[in-house]
Design a protein around this motif. Structure first.
Motif, short mmCIF file in Angstrom:
data_model
loop_
_atom_site.label_atom_id
_atom_site.label_comp_id
_atom_site.label_asym_id
_atom_site.label_seq_id
_atom_site.Cartn_x
_atom_site.Cartn_y
_atom_site.Cartn_z
N ALA A 3 22.92 23.97 -45.61
CA ALA A 3 21.47 23.95 -45.81
C ALA A 3 21.03 25.32 -46.31
O ALA A 3 20.41 26.09 -45.58
CB ALA A 3 20.79 23.56 -44.52
N GLN A 6 17.17 26.03 -46.35
CA GLN A 6 16.47 25.56 -45.15
C GLN A 6 15.07 26.16 -45.01
O GLN A 6 14.92 27.39 -45.05
CB GLN A 6 17.31 25.93 -43.90
N ASP A 7 14.09 25.28 -44.91
CA ASP A 7 12.68 25.63 -44.66
C ASP A 7 12.04 26.43 -45.80
O ASP A 7 10.95 26.97 -45.64
CB ASP A 7 12.53 26.42 -43.35
N ARG A 29 18.35 18.02 -49.89
CA ARG A 29 19.58 17.93 -49.08
C ARG A 29 20.00 19.29 -48.55
O ARG A 29 20.71 19.39 -47.56
CB ARG A 29 20.71 17.32 -49.93
N GLU A 30 19.54 20.35 -49.23
CA GLU A 30 19.87 21.71 -48.78
C GLU A 30 18.79 22.27 -47.85
O GLU A 30 18.73 23.48 -47.62
CB GLU A 30 20.06 22.63 -49.98
N GLY A 31 17.88 21.42 -47.40
CA GLY A 31 16.88 21.83 -46.41
C GLY A 31 15.57 22.31 -46.99
O GLY A 31 14.68 22.73 -46.24
N ARG A 33 11.81 22.46 -48.69
CA ARG A 33 10.54 21.74 -48.61
C ARG A 33 10.06 21.58 -50.05
O ARG A 33 9.88 22.59 -50.75
CB ARG A 33 9.53 22.54 -47.77
N PHE A 56 13.08 13.89 -46.84
CA PHE A 56 12.73 15.26 -47.23
C PHE A 56 11.21 15.46 -47.16
O PHE A 56 10.45 14.57 -47.55
CB PHE A 56 13.18 15.57 -48.66
#
Ligand SMILES: NC(=O)c1ccc[n+]([C@@H]2O[C@H](COP(=O)([O-])OP(=O)(O)OC[C@H]3O[C@@H](n4cnc5c(N)ncnc54)[C@H](O)[C@@H]3O)[C@@H](O)[C@H]2O)c1
Length: 253
Positions: A3, A6-7, A29-31, A33, A56
């Motif tokens: 990830a 991520q975020d 898929r890698e986190g 947004r 997602f």
């Protein structure tokens, strides 16, 4: 799947289909947004729905990337709605026409450059203050092997995509001190509907056979490279132009 995003708030332009959609999916898929931008509401709505169904966090923005005021408003809105500054921007949207010199019309070429060069400058202007506020970011711009190896009827398109390389490399120099990386992907022939719609089946087979890889690329293969460039794995890659064309433009010995 790592990830790596991520975020992080990730803006992808032209995300309603083709390479842009695959990039949004991979970033999800890698986190990441996802802020998905497209001019076509008809295509954007189902695309955003599919990304949400995959689990997602996704918001759709119907915006013409060629209009500066709308682009500036878009980035303000994205930061407000995600309550966080943008960490990654992929400038992928394109308006492209392939015509011989004598047929290139003023309106067409102006529109191509409004979306594919001016739009990148407006998006970069809008995103930089947000990336600065979060201590850095990554911008990935979509060019094409046509910037260096023009095909038939691609005078305007080759100029457009060479422009992407120039503005990206110049941005990379200016923005490095702000910890913002700017890099370019130059795809070869990718099997998206508009790119293969121009050929009949026999031509597709001949074209694929001409390529060292023996096939066109897939949007997912460009998305994987975009995710790498957007992530910290690419922390020392700045102002690079990375070709992804299955060896198509490697000169035969
Ligand atoms: N497909 C290929 O073979 C190929 C090869 C080399 C480079 N590229 C580059 O990759 C990128 C994506 O290509 P693709 O084949 O997926 O394109 P595509 O035409 O399938 O998708 C482009 C998306 O951009 C959107 N768009 C168009 N104008 C816009 C605007 N003014 N504002 C916002 N959105 C807008 C469209 O609605 C569409 O959803 C482009 O920059 C293209 O030049 C593609």
């Amino acid at each position: 799947m790592n990830a790596r995003l991520q975020d992080r708030v990730c803006v992808v332009t032209g995300a309603a289909r083709g390479i842009g959609f695959s990039i949004a999916e991979r970033f999800g898929r890698e986190g990441g947004r996802l802020a998905c931008v497209d001019i076509s509401a008809k295509r954007l709505e189902p695309a955003v729905g599919r990304l949400k169904d995959m689990g997602f966090e996704t918001r759709g923005y119907e915006v013409d990337i060629g209009r500066r005021d709308d682009v500036l408003a878009l980035f303000e809105r994205v930061e407000r709605e995600f309550a966080a500054p943008v960490a990654a921007l992929v400038n992928n949207a394109v308006f492209a026409r392939f015509e011989p010199l004598a047929q290139i019309a003023v309106d067409t070429v102006e529109r191509m450059f409004a979306v594919g060069v001016h739009g990148l400058i407006w998006a970069t202007q809008a995103v930089v203050p947000q990336m600065e506020r979060r201590g850095g970011g990554s911008i990935v711009n979509l060019s094409s092997v046509s910037a260096f190896h023009p095909a038939k009827d691609s005078i305007a398109y080759s100029a457009l995509k060479a422009g992407v390389v120039g503005l990206s490399r110049a941005s990379a120099i200016e923005l490095a001190a702000k910890k913002i990386r700017v890099n370019v992907i130059a795809p070869g022939m990718i099997g998206t509907p508009p790119s293969i719609a121009q050929f009949d089946e026999a031509t597709i087979a001949t074209r694929q056979a001409e390529m060292p890889a023996g096939r066109f690329g897939q949007p997912e293969e460009i998305a994987a490279l975009a995710a790498f460039l957007a992530s910290d794995d690419a922390s020392y890659i700045q102002g690079a132009v990375i070709t992804a064309d299955g060896g198509w433009t490697v000169p035969a010995k």
